[in-house]
Design an enzyme around this catalytic site. Structure first.
Site, PDB file in Angstrom:
ATOM      1  N   ASN A  41      46.943 -44.426 -43.196  1.00 57.46           N
ATOM      2  CA  ASN A  41      46.238 -43.138 -43.261  1.00 57.46           C
ATOM      3  C   ASN A  41      45.291 -42.979 -44.447  1.00 57.46           C
ATOM      4  O   ASN A  41      44.159 -42.530 -44.285  1.00 57.46           O
ATOM      5  CB  ASN A  41      47.277 -42.015 -43.297  1.00 57.46           C
ATOM      6  CG  ASN A  41      46.640 -40.643 -43.151  1.00 57.46           C
ATOM      7  OD1 ASN A  41      46.244 -40.260 -42.048  1.00 57.46           O
ATOM      8  ND2 ASN A  41      46.492 -39.925 -44.243  1.00 57.46           N
TER       9      ASN A  41
ATOM     10  N   HIS B 160      52.825 -45.072 -42.574  1.00 53.89           N
ATOM     11  CA  HIS B 160      51.795 -44.048 -42.387  1.00 53.89           C
ATOM     12  C   HIS B 160      50.818 -44.040 -43.553  1.00 53.89           C
ATOM     13  O   HIS B 160      49.601 -43.931 -43.361  1.00 53.89           O
ATOM     14  CB  HIS B 160      52.419 -42.658 -42.194  1.00 53.89           C
ATOM     15  CG  HIS B 160      51.377 -41.590 -42.065  1.00 53.89           C
ATOM     16  ND1 HIS B 160      51.017 -40.782 -43.121  1.00 53.89           N
ATOM     17  CD2 HIS B 160      50.570 -41.245 -41.034  1.00 53.89           C
ATOM     18  CE1 HIS B 160      50.050 -39.972 -42.715  1.00 53.89           C
ATOM     19  NE2 HIS B 160      49.760 -40.232 -41.461  1.00 53.89           N
TER      20      HIS B 160
ATOM     21  N   HIS C 244      47.724 -45.381 -35.874  1.00 51.73           N
ATOM     22  CA  HIS C 244      47.940 -44.147 -36.616  1.00 51.73           C
ATOM     23  C   HIS C 244      48.638 -43.087 -35.764  1.00 51.73           C
ATOM     24  O   HIS C 244      49.786 -42.750 -36.003  1.00 51.73           O
ATOM     25  CB  HIS C 244      46.587 -43.640 -37.149  1.00 51.73           C
ATOM     26  CG  HIS C 244      46.700 -42.422 -38.015  1.00 51.73           C
ATOM     27  ND1 HIS C 244      45.656 -41.559 -38.210  1.00 51.73           N
ATOM     28  CD2 HIS C 244      47.724 -41.913 -38.727  1.00 51.73           C
ATOM     29  CE1 HIS C 244      46.044 -40.577 -39.016  1.00 51.73           C
ATOM     30  NE2 HIS C 244      47.286 -40.770 -39.333  1.00 51.73           N
TER      31      HIS C 244
ATOM     32  N   HIS D 295      52.559 -40.813 -36.117  1.00 51.76           N
ATOM     33  CA  HIS D 295      52.712 -39.381 -35.815  1.00 51.76           C
ATOM     34  C   HIS D 295      53.553 -39.112 -34.563  1.00 51.76           C
ATOM     35  O   HIS D 295      54.500 -38.330 -34.604  1.00 51.76           O
ATOM     36  CB  HIS D 295      51.331 -38.741 -35.606  1.00 51.76           C
ATOM     37  CG  HIS D 295      50.589 -38.506 -36.880  1.00 51.76           C
ATOM     38  ND1 HIS D 295      50.428 -37.251 -37.420  1.00 51.76           N
ATOM     39  CD2 HIS D 295      49.961 -39.352 -37.729  1.00 51.76           C
ATOM     40  CE1 HIS D 295      49.720 -37.329 -38.540  1.00 51.76           C
ATOM     41  NE2 HIS D 295      49.421 -38.605 -38.754  1.00 51.76           N
TER      42      HIS D 295
END
Ligand code: FE2
Length: 876
Positions: free
Chosen positions: A732, A728, A537, A542
């Site tokens: 997520n 993502h 993650h 990010h």
């Protein structure tokens, strides 16, 4: 493309623009005046950083009116810039028109979003200006406003001209330039606009000095040197990430904050209460009402007062859940939050609806969480081996499992596996030999050994006590996976030179062996949830995307086709990453508190970055590398999945392929051959800077695309969009649906398997649930952890999903608009395919024993906690 042709179409925003056009007045008047419309947002409604001063709903109409009249008149001026004629006194610049001002607010409320205001504008037709290609705006008003769009109606011979601005305009910015929604490669820019294009990029690059101020828009690079707080003592010191061979890392956005007194290489941090004010370029700040804005405050609230207040709310053992039934209370009835002075003060300051959102309490002060999907249909199916294995294919971290290519499994650090593993595997192969099973691609491994082992000795000196794990699984005839054995490994207590301690456990149902098997699965989940949060993650979505955002804004003009393509996929990412550095990933932050590697968390992600390779982030390349797919020209997307029912890969390949087609259609419109890619000066500077600065610690890796061909450009942009959107989303938004129930996905373990002969060992045979709960995350940290993943799993009301744009007139080029429409249609078809597959009983891994359909790659979603939806960008 060098021809300045304005869009005649109002079809791209049928409802909005048509209506605005009517109300702003039809077209050019006979006296040479061109009517225009300016849409902007005032500051207050969008500014959610100050809870007490935010105007939410009540009295908004009145505020609109007052703000509207404040902005009309001389305070805001626009000067249009010719796209066809240069200034006689300065041949490098387009001729500037006379200043015009915002006129009275226009009543177009039906097509404006909350907080938006529209003003009419009159541009005087001037033959020397001809067609405007840009405008210059000055804000002499006392406070900033958000300029959304400017539209000129019926410019003679050209029709409507859109200027898509989406930017904050401050008095301190002196003046700003905005361009019409045209797209030009650098060499095709109309001469009168070239200088403005260059200057705007120079402004965005800044000069690399000084502390950045709120209103600035400068994008620059820095190391992760702001995670420590040396003045608090050695406990709060972490290595600087980035800029060294030992600690390579992607760059973050530079804030220019001064160094600490204690260490000139460490950037000082903002005080905790000012965390929301950390600098990011102004247009990267959350400009919309988002749950993300609440993140820092929520986490802080939970850590500071919710946890102490909740202490003692569960009976018998303080600080522990006694059984699974007790955990269910936090989803069903809730537990009473004890009021104390601090809570009462907070309650006075924060509107009650926000308080409820932050604290997950109802009006009576009960702490209550929504029931996570994984226990919605069945409260105990999560405990089955089948579900344990299924989540490696359809859970929140489906990018780790590999097909076993040889035995012992290849490990960088220790090529020898425990020989017991071979015994346990062969017992379960239904008469096949191990080599035959490998040849038939029936064996799989979830291996956290290499990632964890270098840190395990250190990690186990903290309150964490855990193992490095390897899980071997086999593929059954019905397409599901069955765990065969779990290897638990510890460093040798006397030192690495003595080797390590490894024990293999096999599935068992009852007695002490059954409990130990439960614990072994829990250690695997602990390993995996730490890997998930820190590597899959944080690092792989990010952190790695931030350098692309910085390089794009510094090197590609807003007029550049690739800027227009990528920009929606960068929305709010710098902002959420900035908050993360303040609150989550910093020394002592919420992540260190809730994931097992504790103070080694970021170092572990840094070690993983050494093995990160950009081309392997492409889904097909990733699947092939992990042995989960093989190339096969006759199969859909040219790949054959080794496990046909691998939900993440099945849906992922559909989405990947849709993105790739869209990117190919788009890029091919602007680049007709490879030479055009090679000769695009902005594109080449972008790619050079991305490699050498943004990901500078890996700049010498041979795998970087050279950016010499259209195919390389398409592949690169597809990877960026895939990572920022679908990857993502898959990683997520399942965090709460799967991990909101901690026993299913514990993030910490605090004791090892008890030694035989001890009372704790005996307890394994008498109280199975208690034995597990005594091992995994303790009660209060569980509450903090699930509060955090709940916030991280929510969609905000203004989320923009894949296949959507927040501004319909984002380009004036018809072919790309049509290709984008086709992309949207394809995504709708994929949604239907997902629904159909989820309801088809053949695909057992899509629902599993917990009866939870796989929807993490379902493109659209409603607001909130839905377990589906692919936003365009990493915004939480
Ligand atoms: Fe995220």
């Amino acid at each position: 493309m060098a021809d300045v042709t304005a869009t005649k179409s109002v079809a791209s925003n049928e409802n909005g623009n048509k209506k605005m056009k009517c109300e702003a007045g039809e077209g050019a008047c006979e006296d040479g005046r061109i009517r225009g419309l300016v849409v902007l947002k005032k500051k207050k409604v969008t500014d959610f950083t100050s809870f007490t001063s935010t105007v939410v709903g009540v009295g908004r109409g009145l505020v609109d009116k007052v703000m509207g009249h404040e902005l009309a008149g001389k305070d805001v001026s626009l000067q249009f810039i010719s796209a066809v004629n240069t200034d006689p006194g300065n041949e490098l610049r387009g001729k500037l028109g006379k200043p015009v001002h915002l006129e009275d607010p226009v009543n177009t409320s039906a097509c404006l979003a909350p907080g938006e205001l529209a003003f009419s504008l009159t541009h005087h037709l001037d033959e020397e200006i001809g067609v405007p290609g840009a405008f210059l705006v000055k804000n002499n008003h006392h406070s900033e406003f958000y300029l959304k769009t400017v539209t000129l109606e019926d410019v003679p011979g050209h029709g409507q001209i859109h200027f898509v601005c989406n930017s904050w305009v401050y008095p301190a910015q002196h003046y700003r330039i905005f361009f019409a929604n045209k797209t030009y490669l650098p060499s095709e820019t109309p001469a009168p606009l070239s200088k403005y294009r260059e200057e705007e990029l120079e402004n965005l690059r800044g000069d690399g000095t000084g502390e950045r101020q709120e209103w600035e828009r400068v994008y620059d690079y820095a190391y992760y040197n702001d995670l420590s707080e040396p003045h608090k003592g050695p406990k709060y010191v972490r290595p600087i990430l980035g800029g060294s061979t030992d600690h390579p890392y992607p760059r973050r956005g530079r804030t220019g904050r001064p160094p600490t007194k204690e260490d000139p290489n460490v950037e000082s941090r903002l005080p905790i209460l000012q965390s929301l004010s950390i600098y990011v370029p102004r247009d990267e700040r959350f400009s919309h009402i988002k749950f993300s804005d609440l993140l820092a405050f929520a986490v802080k609230s939970v850590a500071h007062f919710l946890i102490p207040a909740a202490e003692g709310q569960f009976d018998r053992t303080p600080g522990e859940f006694d059984n699974f039934q007790e955990i269910l209370k936090i989803y069903e009835g809730g537990i009473k939050l004890q009021k104390n002075q601090f809570i009462e003060r907070i309650m006075e300051d924060i509107p009650s609806e926000l308080l409820r959102e932050l604290l997950r309490t109802d009006s009576d002060g009960f702490l209550k969480f929504p029931t996570p999907q994984v226990i919605k249909e069945d409260k105990s199916a999560w405990r089955t081996d089948e579900e344990f294995a299924r989540e490696m294919l359809a859970g929140v971290d489906p990018i780790v499992i590999c097909c076993l290519k040889e035995f012992p499994s290849k490990s960088k650090l220790n090529p020898e596996n425990n020989p017991d593993m071979r015994v346990y595997i062969e017992e379960n192969l239904g008469g096949r030999t191990l080599d035959e099973a490998i040849e038939e691609k029936k064996l799989f491994i979830l291996d956290h050994y290499d990632t964890l082992m270098p840190f395990l000795r250190g990690i186990n000196t903290t309150s964490t006590k855990t193992y490095a794990t390897r899980t071997l699984l086999c593929l059954k005839e019905d397409g599901t996976l069955k765990p065969l054995a779990i290897e638990l490994i510890l460093p040798h207590p006397d030192g690495d030179e003595f080797g390590e301690i490894s024990k293999v456990h096999k599935p068992a149902k009852d007695g002490i062996e059954g409990t130990i098997w439960d614990l072994a699965k829990a250690y695997v989940s602990v390993n995996d949830s730490g890997y998930h949060q820190l590597i899959s993650h944080w690092l792989k979505t990010h952190a790695v995307i931030e350098p692309f955002i910085i390089a794009t804004n510094r090197q590609l003009s807003v007029l550049h086709p690739i800027h227009k393509l990528l920009h929606p996929h960068f929305r709010d990412t710098m902002s959420i990453n900035g908050f993360a550095r303040q609150i989550l990933i910093s020394a002592g932050g919420a992540l260190e508190m809730t994931v097992f590697p504790a103070k080694f968390s970021l170092e572990m992600s840094c070690a993983a970055y050494k093995d990160w390779a950009f081309p392997e982030q492409a889904l097909p390349a990733d699947l092939i590398k992990r042995g989960m797919a093989v190339e096969d020209a006759n199969s859909r997307h040219g790949l054959r999945l080794v496990i046909e029912d691998y939900p993440f890969a099945v849906d992922g390949l559909e989405i990947w392929s849709a993105i790739e087609t869209w990117v190919r259609d788009y890029c091919s419109f602007y680049y007709k051959n490879d030479e055009m890619v090679q000769e695009d000066t902005e594109l080449q500077s972008w790619w050079k800077e991305l490699r050498e600065e943004g990901h500078g610690d890996l700049k010498d890796k041979p795998w970087w695309p050279k950016m010499q061909s259209l195919d390389e450009l398409i592949q690169t942009c597809t990877i960026i969009i895939w990572v920022a959107s679908a990857l993502h989303a898959a990683i997520n938004f399942g965090q709460y649906p799967y991990g909101g129930y901690l026993p299913n996905r514990p993030a910490m373990s605090r004791r090892l398997i008890p030694e035989e002969g001890t009372p704790e060992y005996e307890e394994l045979g008498t109280n199975r649930e208690k034995a597990l709960l005594k091992t995994i995350t303790p009660q209060l940290l569980s509450l903090l952890g699930i509060s955090l993943v709940e916030i991280l799993s929510k969609h905000s009301p203004d989320e923009v999903y894949l296949g959507q744009r927040d501004t319909p007139d984002w380009t004036g080029d018809e072919a790309p608009l049509q290709a984008f429409k086709k992309f949207g249609k394809r995504l709708e078809e994929i949604e239907q395919r997902i629904i159909d597959m989820n309801s088809d009983g053949r695909w057992r891994n899509r629902v599993g024993p917990v009866k939870m359909p796989y929807t993490l790659l379902y493109p659209s979603s409603e607001v909130g906690l839905t377990g589906k939806g692919i936003p365009n960008s990493i915004s939480i």
